[in-house]
Design a protein around this motif. Structure first.
Motif, PDB file in Angstrom:
ATOM      1  N   GLN A 129       4.348  17.792  67.369  1.00 41.21           N
ATOM      2  CA  GLN A 129       5.352  16.717  67.321  1.00 41.21           C
ATOM      3  C   GLN A 129       5.564  16.289  65.878  1.00 41.21           C
ATOM      4  OE1 GLN A 129       7.222  15.141  69.797  1.00 41.21           O
ATOM      5  NE2 GLN A 129       6.524  16.730  71.204  1.00 41.21           N
ATOM      6  N   ILE A 130       6.614  15.516  65.655  1.00 41.66           N
ATOM      7  CA  ILE A 130       6.934  15.117  64.287  1.00 41.66           C
ATOM      8  C   ILE A 130       7.267  13.624  64.237  1.00 41.66           C
ATOM      9  CG2 ILE A 130       9.347  15.876  64.548  1.00 41.66           C
ATOM     10  CD1 ILE A 130       9.220  16.723  61.542  1.00 41.66           C
ATOM     11  N   VAL A 131       6.812  12.960  63.184  1.00 40.17           N
ATOM     12  CA  VAL A 131       7.207  11.570  62.906  1.00 40.17           C
ATOM     13  C   VAL A 131       8.075  11.630  61.654  1.00 40.17           C
ATOM     14  CG1 VAL A 131       6.410   9.243  62.341  1.00 40.17           C
ATOM     15  CG2 VAL A 131       5.037  10.695  63.851  1.00 40.17           C
ATOM     16  N   PHE A 132       9.302  11.133  61.763  1.00 40.55           N
ATOM     17  CA  PHE A 132      10.263  11.274  60.671  1.00 40.55           C
ATOM     18  C   PHE A 132      10.157  10.128  59.666  1.00 40.55           C
ATOM     19  CE2 PHE A 132      12.112  13.666  64.182  1.00 40.55           C
ATOM     20  CZ  PHE A 132      12.444  14.841  63.550  1.00 40.55           C
ATOM     21  N   GLN A 133      10.790  10.370  58.500  1.00 41.05           N
ATOM     22  CA  GLN A 133      10.750   9.389  57.422  1.00 41.05           C
ATOM     23  C   GLN A 133      11.493   8.108  57.775  1.00 41.05           C
ATOM     24  OE1 GLN A 133      12.501  10.751  53.758  1.00 41.05           O
ATOM     25  NE2 GLN A 133      11.986   8.897  52.665  1.00 41.05           N
ATOM     26  N   ASP A 134      12.707   8.284  58.321  1.00 40.08           N
ATOM     27  CA  ASP A 134      13.578   7.133  58.537  1.00 40.08           C
ATOM     28  C   ASP A 134      13.509   6.733  60.006  1.00 40.08           C
ATOM     29  OD1 ASP A 134      15.549   5.309  58.765  1.00 40.08           O
ATOM     30  OD2 ASP A 134      17.211   6.694  58.459  1.00 40.08           O
TER      31      ASP A 134
END
Ligand code: SF4
Length: 354
Positions: A129-134
């Motif tokens: 999974q990914i946690v984005f910057q914005d």
């Protein structure tokens, strides 16, 4: 064969020599994911017939591995290829060449996931999974946060509505949000709270690997530390493995077990955290560390900062890619590309000086 298929075949032909079909992974038991000679090129089309005229070589042959439960960080300036490398590793982009090995949840065995498709790719999406910057840009503004966190469970076929609802409430509590907020919309939350929602959504399916793509860069310093502490607490609680993308070296130093330094699509140095910060070997790593501000005007005044911008990844310099900005450049650097070599146990760097 259609014209498009023919063109795709020609475009990919050049890279096939870097995809190793028959390579046997030799990772130790504690490794979760490893990539070998990973490439990601973006073709540029132009001219009268829209033929390929060049490639953006965003990631140009990098290899690294991440141990289970550890944090590996990729650092470097904007345009170094960190985010593209991470997105290619978790198959948000298809790689142009190289291999990606992942220890799969269902079998516990390594699998080359470079070319998997359909149901197999869907099951991989649960594991990474990914946690984005914005946080605001990555959350749907039209649906309540409870639905945002629930969505991955619907996509991955968790049918029981009650089960999903319980899990949403549990996740909100775990990341420090009050469950009664689940009917609110993302604009009703602060930046830090929105990033907590992004983390809850990423963790709701119990992934193995989480990519944190500049996950704290857009937050105030005080909120940054709250989110960093939360990420560390969650890592311990759920044995998570992180691939951490950041340009703030203080954050990287605090978070990482191992670090890879990227420059123009290549890894130039990789080492365990303490080794890299105490004994940086590559001139680019030294320059990055040197650029960190210190509260002493005399030291700041005498600092040698690297000048100029990172060159274009469409037409990178010959030999060593850092040679156009390197203060220690030699004649050989123009003609011969330095290879990564081990300069001490687990400490690799690519420079002719070493
Ligand atoms: Fe500098 Fe040459 Fe080393 Fe590249 S190989 S970092 S140009 S000394």
């Amino acid at each position: 064969m259609s014209k498009k298929e023919k063109m795709t075949e020609i475009e990919t032909k050049d890279y096939l020599d870097v995809r190793h079909e028959d390579i046997e992974p030799t990772f130790s038991d504690d490794v979760l994911v490893g990539c070998h000679n990973l490439h990601k090129y973006f073709p540029i089309h132009g001219g009268l017939f829209g033929a390929k005229i060049a490639d953006v070589r965003a990631v140009d042959g990098i290899s690294f591995e991440i141990k289970k439960g550890e944090t590996h960080s990729l650092v470097g300036e904007s345009g170094a290829g960190k985010t593209t490398a991470a997105k290619t590793l978790i198959r948000l982009y298809d790689s142009t060449g190289g291999n990606i090995y992942f220890r799969r949840q269902k079998t516990g065995l390594f699998e080359d996931v470079t070319k998997i498709k359909g149901e197999d790719l869907r099951s991989l999406r649960k594991e990474v999974q990914i946690v984005f910057q914005d946080p605001s840009g990555s959350l749907n503004p039209r649906i309540p946060v409870g639905d945002i966190i629930e969505e991955p469970m619907i996509v991955h076929g968790i049918k029981s509505k009650n089960e999903r609802k319980d899990r949403v409430v549990e996740m909100m509590k775990i990341v420090g949000l009050r469950p009664e907020y689940l009917k609110r919309y993302q604009h009703e939350f602060s930046g830090g709270q929105r990033q907590r929602i992004g983390i809850a959504r990423a963790l709701v399916l119990n992934p193995e690997l989480v990519v944190c793509d500049e996950a704290v860069s857009a937050l105030d310093v005080s909120i940054q530390s709250q989110i960093i502490n939360l990420l560390q607490r969650l890592q311990e609680k759920f044995s998570l493995t992180y691939l951490f993308i950041a340009h703030d070296l203080a954050v990287v130093r605090h978070m990482s077990d191992t670090i890879g330094v990227m420059y123009l699509g290549k890894l130039v140095e990789s080492a365990p955290n303490a080794v890299l910060f105490n004994n940086p070997a590559h001139p680019y790593t030294q320059a990055l560390l040197n650029a960190v501000p210190v509260p002493d005007p005399e030291i700041e005044h005498n600092k040698k900062i690297i000048m100029g911008d990172i060159p274009s990844p469409i037409n990178p310099p010959s030999g060593c890619r850092f040679r156009t900005r390197c203060p220690k450049v030699m004649d050989i650097c123009k003609v011969e590309e330095p290879k990564m070599k081990e300069i001490e146990p687990r400490h690799m760097a690519a420079c002719h000086l070493l």
